[in-house]
Design a protein around this motif. Structure first.
Motif, mmCIF file in Angstrom:
data_model
loop_
_atom_site.group_PDB
_atom_site.id
_atom_site.type_symbol
_atom_site.label_atom_id
_atom_site.label_comp_id
_atom_site.label_asym_id
_atom_site.label_seq_id
_atom_site.Cartn_x
_atom_site.Cartn_y
_atom_site.Cartn_z
ATOM 1 N N ASN A 84 0.454 21.888 -6.963
ATOM 2 C CA ASN A 84 1.347 20.841 -7.451
ATOM 3 C C ASN A 84 2.256 20.300 -6.350
ATOM 4 O OD1 ASN A 84 2.144 19.000 -9.347
ATOM 5 N ND2 ASN A 84 3.654 20.344 -10.292
ATOM 6 N N ASN A 85 1.694 20.104 -5.155
ATOM 7 C CA ASN A 85 2.415 19.484 -4.056
ATOM 8 C C ASN A 85 2.472 17.987 -4.327
ATOM 9 O OD1 ASN A 85 3.326 18.284 -1.720
ATOM 10 N ND2 ASN A 85 2.049 19.490 -0.359
ATOM 11 N N ARG A 86 3.589 17.527 -4.843
ATOM 12 C CA ARG A 86 3.754 16.128 -5.238
ATOM 13 C C ARG A 86 3.577 15.164 -4.064
ATOM 14 N NH1 ARG A 86 6.176 15.820 -10.239
ATOM 15 N NH2 ARG A 86 7.449 13.999 -9.818
ATOM 16 N N PHE A 87 3.887 15.606 -2.848
ATOM 17 C CA PHE A 87 3.752 14.752 -1.666
ATOM 18 C C PHE A 87 2.289 14.507 -1.296
ATOM 19 C CE2 PHE A 87 7.883 16.995 -0.629
ATOM 20 C CZ PHE A 87 8.682 15.964 -1.082
ATOM 21 N N ALA A 88 1.376 15.305 -1.835
ATOM 22 C CA ALA A 88 -0.048 15.167 -1.523
ATOM 23 C C ALA A 88 -0.833 14.465 -2.624
ATOM 24 C CB ALA A 88 -0.664 16.542 -1.258
ATOM 25 N N HIS A 89 -0.259 14.366 -3.850
ATOM 26 C CA HIS A 89 -1.060 13.755 -4.916
ATOM 27 C C HIS A 89 -0.362 12.669 -5.707
ATOM 28 C CE1 HIS A 89 0.273 15.574 -8.785
ATOM 29 N NE2 HIS A 89 0.707 16.534 -8.028
ATOM 30 N N LEU A 90 0.927 12.432 -5.499
ATOM 31 C CA LEU A 90 1.599 11.311 -6.157
ATOM 32 C C LEU A 90 1.919 10.244 -5.119
ATOM 33 C CD1 LEU A 90 4.132 13.066 -8.570
ATOM 34 C CD2 LEU A 90 1.885 12.121 -9.089
ATOM 35 N N THR A 91 1.550 9.007 -5.381
ATOM 36 C CA THR A 91 1.779 7.940 -4.407
ATOM 37 C C THR A 91 3.117 7.234 -4.593
ATOM 38 O OG1 THR A 91 0.559 6.393 -5.809
ATOM 39 C CG2 THR A 91 -0.673 7.501 -4.038
ATOM 40 N N SER A 92 3.952 7.721 -5.476
ATOM 41 C CA SER A 92 5.249 7.108 -5.730
ATOM 42 C C SER A 92 6.107 7.092 -4.460
ATOM 43 C CB SER A 92 5.981 7.893 -6.825
ATOM 44 O OG SER A 92 7.335 7.508 -6.871
ATOM 45 N N TYR A 93 6.610 5.924 -4.101
ATOM 46 C CA TYR A 93 7.475 5.799 -2.925
ATOM 47 C C TYR A 93 8.744 6.621 -3.113
ATOM 48 C CZ TYR A 93 10.634 3.850 0.530
ATOM 49 O OH TYR A 93 11.540 3.720 1.552
ATOM 50 N N THR A 94 9.294 6.611 -4.319
ATOM 51 C CA THR A 94 10.515 7.361 -4.605
ATOM 52 C C THR A 94 10.331 8.849 -4.342
ATOM 53 O OG1 THR A 94 11.096 5.718 -6.266
ATOM 54 C CG2 THR A 94 12.267 7.814 -6.367
ATOM 55 N N VAL A 95 9.157 9.382 -4.651
ATOM 56 C CA VAL A 95 8.859 10.793 -4.392
ATOM 57 C C VAL A 95 8.681 11.027 -2.897
ATOM 58 C CG1 VAL A 95 7.103 12.597 -4.692
ATOM 59 C CG2 VAL A 95 7.831 11.233 -6.653
ATOM 60 N N VAL A 151 0.885 -1.159 0.000
ATOM 61 C CA VAL A 151 0.000 0.000 0.000
ATOM 62 C C VAL A 151 0.926 1.213 0.000
ATOM 63 C CG1 VAL A 151 -1.902 1.178 1.144
ATOM 64 C CG2 VAL A 151 -1.638 -1.305 1.419
ATOM 65 N N ARG A 152 0.833 2.014 -1.068
ATOM 66 C CA ARG A 152 1.696 3.195 -1.178
ATOM 67 C C ARG A 152 0.870 4.432 -0.866
ATOM 68 N NH1 ARG A 152 4.641 3.156 -6.771
ATOM 69 N NH2 ARG A 152 2.504 3.566 -7.380
ATOM 70 N N PHE A 153 1.392 5.265 0.024
ATOM 71 C CA PHE A 153 0.680 6.457 0.475
ATOM 72 C C PHE A 153 1.425 7.726 0.093
ATOM 73 C CE2 PHE A 153 -1.260 3.506 3.434
ATOM 74 C CZ PHE A 153 -2.532 4.015 3.599
ATOM 75 N N CYS A 154 0.639 8.799 -0.073
ATOM 76 C CA CYS A 154 1.212 10.140 -0.082
ATOM 77 C C CYS A 154 1.597 10.454 1.361
ATOM 78 C CB CYS A 154 0.196 11.154 -0.584
ATOM 79 S SG CYS A 154 -0.151 10.991 -2.342
ATOM 80 N N THR A 155 2.514 11.359 1.546
ATOM 81 C CA THR A 155 2.980 11.677 2.899
ATOM 82 C C THR A 155 2.409 12.983 3.431
ATOM 83 O OG1 THR A 155 4.989 12.559 1.899
ATOM 84 C CG2 THR A 155 5.095 10.314 2.783
ATOM 85 N N GLU A 156 1.563 13.656 2.651
ATOM 86 C CA GLU A 156 0.843 14.831 3.131
ATOM 87 C C GLU A 156 -0.627 14.671 2.775
ATOM 88 O OE1 GLU A 156 2.607 18.604 2.195
ATOM 89 O OE2 GLU A 156 4.604 17.883 2.700
#
Length: 158
Positions: free
Chosen positions: A128-139, A113-118
């Motif tokens: 465009n806060n990538r931490f709130a809308h991209l679930t990529s672990y690398t991000v 289960v991959r989560f956003c961190t915000e």
């Protein structure tokens, strides 16, 4: 499958390959019919780990088809995704298909289960806060202000 069973495959927005002449024309028509505040996600097929993803507004200029890199797909951005405790997530389910007639599928017990961190909000997406809308672990592993762990196993989700 969507053409053959449209009511069964309406769980995700239609994607358009921008280098395809017909799909590019369909995309432009759909974009004209959409609301002014509609967001679109544009992603390269070749990119991974959150790279090559752009959000474009309906009013944003989209280049002519001849100028679009060969492997780009776009679709309407889902602005009301299902959230867990306010965080956007996705599931990585691993399956092994050993037969089609009859269909025989084995699911691996330990899914990711991959989560956003915000916490997710439309405002975060627009900014465009990538931490709130991209679930990529690398991000998300790079977020120094993480409000959530970016990676769980299925047991943690239960």
């Amino acid at each position: 499958m969507r053409k053959k069973f449209p009511s069964d495959y309406n769980i995700a927005p239609k994607g358009y390959v921008l280098s395809d002449v017909e799909q590019y024309a369909e995309f432009l028509q759909e974009r004209m019919r959409s609301k002014d505040n509609c967001l679109w996600m544009c992603r390269s097929f070749q990119a991974n780990r959150g790279r090559g993803i752009r959000l474009i507004k309906n009013t944003t200029h989209v280049p002519k088809r001849e100028l679009v890199p060969d492997a780009y797909i776009t679709s309407k951005y889902i602005t009301n995704p299902h959230l867990l405790k306010g965080f956007k997530y996705d599931l990585r389910v691993y399956a092994l298909v050993t037969g089609f007639s009859p269909l025989k599928v084995y699911l691996f017990n330990d899914c990711l289960v991959r989560f956003c961190t915000e916490r997710y909000s439309e405002e975060q997406v627009i900014r465009n806060n990538r931490f709130a809308h991209l679930t990529s672990y690398t991000v998300n592993k790079k977020n120094a202000n993480a409000q959530n762990s970016p990676l769980w196993d299925l047991k943690q989700l239960r």
